[in-house]
Write an enzyme that holds these catalytic residues in place. Structure first.
Site, PDB file in Angstrom:
ATOM      1  N   GLU A   1     -23.815 -27.867 -15.247  1.00 48.83           N
ATOM      2  CA  GLU A   1     -24.579 -28.234 -14.048  1.00 48.83           C
ATOM      3  C   GLU A   1     -25.937 -27.533 -14.086  1.00 48.83           C
ATOM      4  O   GLU A   1     -26.034 -26.339 -14.398  1.00 48.83           O
ATOM      5  CB  GLU A   1     -23.810 -27.833 -12.787  1.00 48.83           C
ATOM      6  CG  GLU A   1     -24.509 -28.259 -11.497  1.00 48.83           C
ATOM      7  CD  GLU A   1     -23.756 -27.848 -10.243  1.00 48.83           C
ATOM      8  OE1 GLU A   1     -23.720 -28.649  -9.291  1.00 48.83           O
ATOM      9  OE2 GLU A   1     -23.197 -26.731 -10.209  1.00 48.83           O
TER      10      GLU A   1
ATOM     11  N   LYS B   1     -25.912 -35.094  -7.107  1.00 51.01           N
ATOM     12  CA  LYS B   1     -24.772 -34.504  -6.401  1.00 51.01           C
ATOM     13  C   LYS B   1     -24.743 -34.981  -4.953  1.00 51.01           C
ATOM     14  O   LYS B   1     -25.722 -34.860  -4.209  1.00 51.01           O
ATOM     15  CB  LYS B   1     -24.862 -32.978  -6.462  1.00 51.01           C
ATOM     16  CG  LYS B   1     -23.621 -32.261  -5.944  1.00 51.01           C
ATOM     17  CD  LYS B   1     -23.710 -30.774  -6.230  1.00 51.01           C
ATOM     18  CE  LYS B   1     -22.435 -30.044  -5.847  1.00 51.01           C
ATOM     19  NZ  LYS B   1     -22.500 -28.607  -6.184  1.00 51.01           N
TER      20      LYS B   1
ATOM     21  N   CYS C   1     -19.784 -30.068 -10.122  1.00 57.90           N
ATOM     22  CA  CYS C   1     -19.209 -28.926  -9.418  1.00 57.90           C
ATOM     23  C   CYS C   1     -18.186 -29.351  -8.351  1.00 57.90           C
ATOM     24  O   CYS C   1     -17.249 -30.071  -8.645  1.00 57.90           O
ATOM     25  CB  CYS C   1     -20.343 -28.082  -8.840  1.00 57.90           C
ATOM     26  SG  CYS C   1     -19.901 -26.404  -8.370  1.00 57.90           S
TER      27      CYS C   1
END
Length: 306
Positions: A41, A129, A163
């Protein structure tokens, strides 16, 4: 298909130097026979660790210092950094997933984005995200559903999440419904977080799951970063890694490893995925679309940056 999970530290907040490091790692993994490579990430170019520190997150002026540095180090999807990585992927004939700090079209915000790069077609997907986690909301803007897409490579269908959104059942289901067979989960680096969910995704989806985690040591933070002392003092290892590769059904076949830069490799068999779906196909014979259904908004409001 042979894959490579690259656990490495960025050159913190230096997009040019981190790009050069990524190019070297792509060459190394490709030379070892990897056909698909995954980076952590926001590998390009670092996780906003200062937002975790209570002395910073509660101080507007200190947060401003961190955000200015972050905006300056962010990249755009049409910028030279990703262009160089795409050229390297093309030269080596490899598919690359890489986490980046993506600058918004306005220039004043950033996304935690996972970029998929095809060796023949260049950037084929940018997944932002969906919801930054906890302190990340001070730094990253909300993403959208446009990038919830799987990509085809070497007979596999591959998807990825960033994540903690790997814990979102509907986000996972959106990928399962597209026939995902390999799941790339990117993280800043924390084995305590990655281990259970990586195995769970492999068990739930009956697919391969690869967690690719970052690494960050105090020595990786440049001395000229104004918030260095606050976030690094007394800590040798800030993000510890924890990368791993798991087979359909939950068996760990590579890793997990912590505390070091490493490339994990694994050979994947599509037959293993197909066979694992005999008893459970969460988007096929074991789903009940007439009872439960998923709505997926694929709009991308900020199109000027990608």
């Amino acid at each position: 298909m042979k894959i490579a999970v690259i656990q490495a530290a960025p050159v913190f907040l230096d997009s040019s130097a981190t790009t050069d490091k990524a190019l070297g790692l792509i060459r190394e993994a490709a030379a070892s026979g990897a056909e698909l490579l995954a980076f952590p990430e926001v590998f390009l170019s670092g996780y906003p660790i200062w937002a975790r520190h209570p002395s910073v997150s509660t101080n507007d002026e200190l947060m401003r210092v961190g955000q200015v540095a972050y905006l300056k180090s962010a990249v755009t999807t049409d910028g030279p950094e990703l262009a160089a990585i795409a050229r390297e992927a093309s030269d080596r004939g490899v598919f690359v997933y890489i986490g980046v700090v993506e600058r918004s079209g306005s220039g004043g915000s950033v996304y935690a984005s996972l970029v998929a790069i095809h060796p023949d077609h260049g950037i084929v997907n940018v997944h932002r995200k969906l919801k930054p986690t906890f302190h990340e909301r001070l730094v990253w803007a909300d993403g959208d559903g446009h990038g919830l897409q799987v990509q085809s490579w070497r007979d596999f269908k591959i998807g990825g999440l960033n994540c903690y959104e790997n814990w979102l059942p509907l986000a996972r289901q959106a990928l399962y419904q597209q026939g995902e067979q390999l799941h790339i989960a990117t993280w800043p680096g924390d084995l305590n977080v990655t281990e259970n969910i990586t195995q769970f995704i492999a068990m739930e989806g009956r697919i391969y799951a690869a967690s690719v985690s970052g690494l960050l040591r105090a020595s990786d933070i440049p001395t000229n970063f104004p918030l260095r002392k606050l976030v690094a003092e007394g800590r040798d290892l800030i993000n510890d890694g924890g990368s791993m590769i798991v087979a359909p059904g939950g068996k760990i076949i590579a890793g997990p490893l912590v505390g070091e830069e490493v490339i994990l490799y694994a050979d994947l068999s599509l037959d293993d995925v197909l066979g694992a779906h005999l008893k459970l196909d969460p988007a096929g014979h074991y789903s009940r679309g007439s009872v439960l259904s998923l709505q997926h908004n694929r709009d991308r409001p900020d199109r000027s940056a990608s």
